[in-house]
Design a protein around this motif. Structure first.
Motif, short mmCIF file in Angstrom:
data_model
loop_
_atom_site.label_atom_id
_atom_site.label_comp_id
_atom_site.label_asym_id
_atom_site.label_seq_id
_atom_site.Cartn_x
_atom_site.Cartn_y
_atom_site.Cartn_z
N LEU A 25 0.83 -1.21 0.00
CA LEU A 25 0.00 0.00 0.00
C LEU A 25 0.87 1.26 0.00
N ILE A 26 1.92 1.27 0.80
CA ILE A 26 2.82 2.42 0.86
C ILE A 26 3.49 2.64 -0.51
N TRP A 27 4.06 1.58 -1.08
CA TRP A 27 4.78 1.72 -2.34
C TRP A 27 3.85 2.07 -3.50
N CYS A 28 2.71 1.39 -3.58
CA CYS A 28 1.79 1.68 -4.70
C CYS A 28 1.15 3.05 -4.55
N GLY A 29 0.81 3.44 -3.33
CA GLY A 29 0.26 4.77 -3.12
C GLY A 29 1.27 5.86 -3.44
N GLY A 30 2.50 5.65 -3.01
CA GLY A 30 3.56 6.61 -3.32
C GLY A 30 3.85 6.68 -4.80
N ALA A 31 3.89 5.53 -5.46
CA ALA A 31 4.15 5.52 -6.90
C ALA A 31 3.01 6.19 -7.67
N ALA A 32 1.77 5.96 -7.23
CA ALA A 32 0.62 6.62 -7.89
C ALA A 32 0.73 8.13 -7.75
N VAL A 38 4.10 13.64 -12.30
CA VAL A 38 4.91 13.75 -13.52
C VAL A 38 4.06 13.55 -14.77
N ALA A 39 2.76 13.61 -14.64
CA ALA A 39 1.81 13.52 -15.75
C ALA A 39 1.90 12.21 -16.51
N ALA A 40 1.87 11.11 -15.79
CA ALA A 40 1.79 9.78 -16.41
C ALA A 40 0.51 9.12 -15.89
N PRO A 41 -0.63 9.49 -16.47
CA PRO A 41 -1.92 9.05 -15.91
C PRO A 41 -2.15 7.54 -15.97
N VAL A 42 -1.62 6.87 -16.99
CA VAL A 42 -1.84 5.42 -17.09
C VAL A 42 -1.12 4.70 -15.95
N LEU A 43 0.15 5.06 -15.75
CA LEU A 43 0.91 4.43 -14.66
C LEU A 43 0.33 4.82 -13.29
N ALA A 44 -0.13 6.05 -13.17
CA ALA A 44 -0.75 6.47 -11.91
C ALA A 44 -2.01 5.67 -11.65
N GLY A 45 -2.79 5.42 -12.69
CA GLY A 45 -4.01 4.62 -12.54
C GLY A 45 -3.72 3.18 -12.16
N VAL A 46 -2.71 2.60 -12.79
CA VAL A 46 -2.33 1.21 -12.47
C VAL A 46 -1.87 1.12 -11.02
N CYS A 47 -1.03 2.03 -10.60
CA CYS A 47 -0.54 2.01 -9.21
C CYS A 47 -1.66 2.29 -8.22
N ALA A 48 -2.58 3.17 -8.57
CA ALA A 48 -3.71 3.45 -7.70
C ALA A 48 -4.61 2.22 -7.57
N ALA A 49 -4.80 1.49 -8.68
CA ALA A 49 -5.60 0.26 -8.63
C ALA A 49 -4.93 -0.79 -7.74
N LEU A 50 -3.61 -0.92 -7.86
CA LEU A 50 -2.88 -1.87 -7.00
C LEU A 50 -2.95 -1.45 -5.53
N ALA A 51 -2.89 -0.15 -5.28
CA ALA A 51 -3.02 0.34 -3.91
C ALA A 51 -4.41 0.04 -3.36
N LEU A 52 -5.42 0.15 -4.20
CA LEU A 52 -6.78 -0.18 -3.77
C LEU A 52 -6.92 -1.66 -3.45
N ILE A 53 -6.31 -2.51 -4.27
CA ILE A 53 -6.32 -3.95 -3.99
C ILE A 53 -5.62 -4.25 -2.68
N ALA A 54 -4.48 -3.60 -2.44
CA ALA A 54 -3.76 -3.79 -1.17
C ALA A 54 -4.59 -3.31 0.01
N LEU A 55 -5.33 -2.24 -0.17
CA LEU A 55 -6.18 -1.71 0.90
C LEU A 55 -7.32 -2.67 1.23
N VAL A 56 -7.94 -3.23 0.20
CA VAL A 56 -9.02 -4.21 0.43
C VAL A 56 -8.45 -5.45 1.11
N ASP A 57 -7.30 -5.93 0.65
CA ASP A 57 -6.66 -7.08 1.29
C ASP A 57 -6.33 -6.78 2.74
N LEU A 58 -5.88 -5.59 3.02
CA LEU A 58 -5.58 -5.18 4.39
C LEU A 58 -6.84 -5.20 5.26
N ALA A 59 -7.95 -4.74 4.72
CA ALA A 59 -9.21 -4.76 5.47
C ALA A 59 -9.65 -6.18 5.77
#
Length: 102
Positions: A25-32, A38-59
């Motif tokens: 969650l820390i790494w994916c949130g930070g990367a997003a 730096v205006a890379a919306p695709v990579l930001a979206g992918v990292c945000a989705a991974l952070a969301l998956i990590a957050l659900v897993d954490l819950a």
């Protein structure tokens, strides 16, 4: 310690999964955040989705940890005994302690 009944009563290492989810969650949130800056919306979206998956897993992990030792045995709880279904094994020599001779 192996008891021979691990597929039935497997113990899940929830503490390890908890810390790996926090790490992800820390790494994916930070990367997003960095990719969004730096205006890379695709990579930001992918990292945000991974952070969301990590957050659900954490819950889910926190929920299971709060269920107590009945669902997540601690180090002080001995392994479970194997499940014995004598009705299914009747007549085959299993579970009787006697050797089976055909």
């Amino acid at each position: 310690m192996r008891t021979g009944n691990e597929p039935v009563n497997a113990r899940s290492p929830l503490r390890m999964r908890f810390w790996l989810s926090v790490w992800g969650l820390i790494w994916c949130g930070g990367a997003a955040a960095v990719f969004a800056l730096v205006a890379a919306p695709v990579l930001a979206g992918v990292c945000a989705a991974l952070a969301l998956i990590a957050l659900v897993d954490l819950a889910v992990i926190v929920h299971r940890m709060r269920q107590g030792p009945r669902f997540q045995p601690g180090r002080d709880v001995p392994p479970y005994e194997p499940v014995r279904d004598d009705r299914r094994r009747a007549g085959r020599g299993f579970g009787t302690g006697r050797p089976h001779h055909p």
